[in-house]
Design an enzyme around this catalytic site. Structure first.
Site, mmCIF file in Angstrom:
data_model
loop_
_atom_site.group_PDB
_atom_site.id
_atom_site.type_symbol
_atom_site.label_atom_id
_atom_site.label_comp_id
_atom_site.label_asym_id
_atom_site.label_seq_id
_atom_site.Cartn_x
_atom_site.Cartn_y
_atom_site.Cartn_z
ATOM 1 C CB SER A 198 35.713 44.894 36.449
ATOM 2 O OG SER A 198 36.124 45.480 35.226
ATOM 3 C CE1 TYR A 240 36.635 40.430 34.063
ATOM 4 C CE2 TYR A 240 35.916 42.526 33.149
ATOM 5 C CZ TYR A 240 36.686 41.810 34.048
ATOM 6 O OH TYR A 240 37.496 42.483 34.926
#
Length: 268
Positions: A140, A153
């Protein structure tokens, strides 16, 4: 790597990028084995792709025992696995580390990091026997630049980044290619799939925020092209490319910019 006549495993293939990856791999002549928790979504993807081109397995990728059993079982129907796309992932509640409980922390790490690790490690002996094979792991933009309220995350995706780059180094003299994808904002159902909203609530939130993100089909196309060209890194979306450049140029400035943007989003 040539896609035609290959067999790929795609995690999270029931919706979003996973669905688009599945559909586009099938269009290029591959058979796709979908792993997902949401059976209805998998069935919908299979219907769209063509039932003969897709196999579906309902599995929790964070369950090592289930993954090991899957890899053992799938070999009877599909003795040749040529590629794996570790796409499935969840986000955390949008709160700071101090307010997160360890159950939430462990869930994110188990799905986002241990899931890809379990599946990749279980499949590697088989991938190494193929004439050519490929691993694509989805990290990501949050895996290389921090986002307040998504620290865990980001940590899980940063772990995926270094794991994948190390795999690239370890497999350099083999026929297994390795690609690491860094998506920015992609139009998927990640909030509802993470249990943070219903699909209806997520859609409403996007409309109200005038959500401007790269369509999932375009993100998937870039990832598949990276597999075909055996690229190590692929930055998906203008935001990921811009923030990667800024973060390398001026890390503190880039972090401050992200922090201000996140604060505005909370206030709106």
């Amino acid at each position: 790597m040539k896609i035609a006549n290959k067999t790929f495993i795609v995690t999270g293939g029931g919706s979003g990028m996973g669905r688009e990856l599945t559909l586009q791999l099938v269009q290029k002549g591959a058979h796709v084995i979908i792993i997902d928790l949401h059976e209805d979504d998998m069935n919908e993807t299979a219907n769209m792709a063509g039932q003969n081109s897709v196999s579906s397995y309902r599995i929790d990728i964070s369950d090592k025992t289930a993954i090991d059993q899957f890899v053992q079982d799938v070999g009877t129907k599909h003795p040749n696995i040529d590629g794996v796309v570790n796409n499935a992932g969840i986000i955390q509640p949008f709160i700071d580390v101090k307010d997160l409980d360890f159950q939430q922390i462990e869930k994110v790490m188990n799905v986002n990091f241990y899931g890809p690790l379990y599946l990749t490690k279980a499949l590697l002996p088989r991938l190494l026997k193929r004439p050519e094979a490929h691993i694509l792991n989805v990290s990501s933009m949050g895996g290389f630049i921090p986002f307040p309220g998504q620290a865990i995350y980001g940590a899980s995706k940063a772990a995926v980044k270094l794991l994948t780059e190390a795999l690239y180094a370890e497999l350099l003299n083999t026929k297994v290619g390795v690609t690491l994808a860094f998506p920015g904002a992609i139009d998927t159902n990640i909030m509802s799939n993470s249990g943070l909203a219903t699909k209806e609530e997520e859609a409403k939130s996007k409309r109200e925020a005038k959500f401007n993100a790269l369509p999932a089909d375009k993100a998937a196309a870039q990832m598949i092209k990276a597999i075909e060209k055996n690229k190590l890194h692929v930055l998906i979306g203008k935001d990921a490319k811009m923030m990667n450049f800024l973060y390398r140029l001026a890390p503190r400035r880039a972090i401050n910019m992200i922090t201000k943007q996140m604060a505005k989003m909370k206030a709106s």
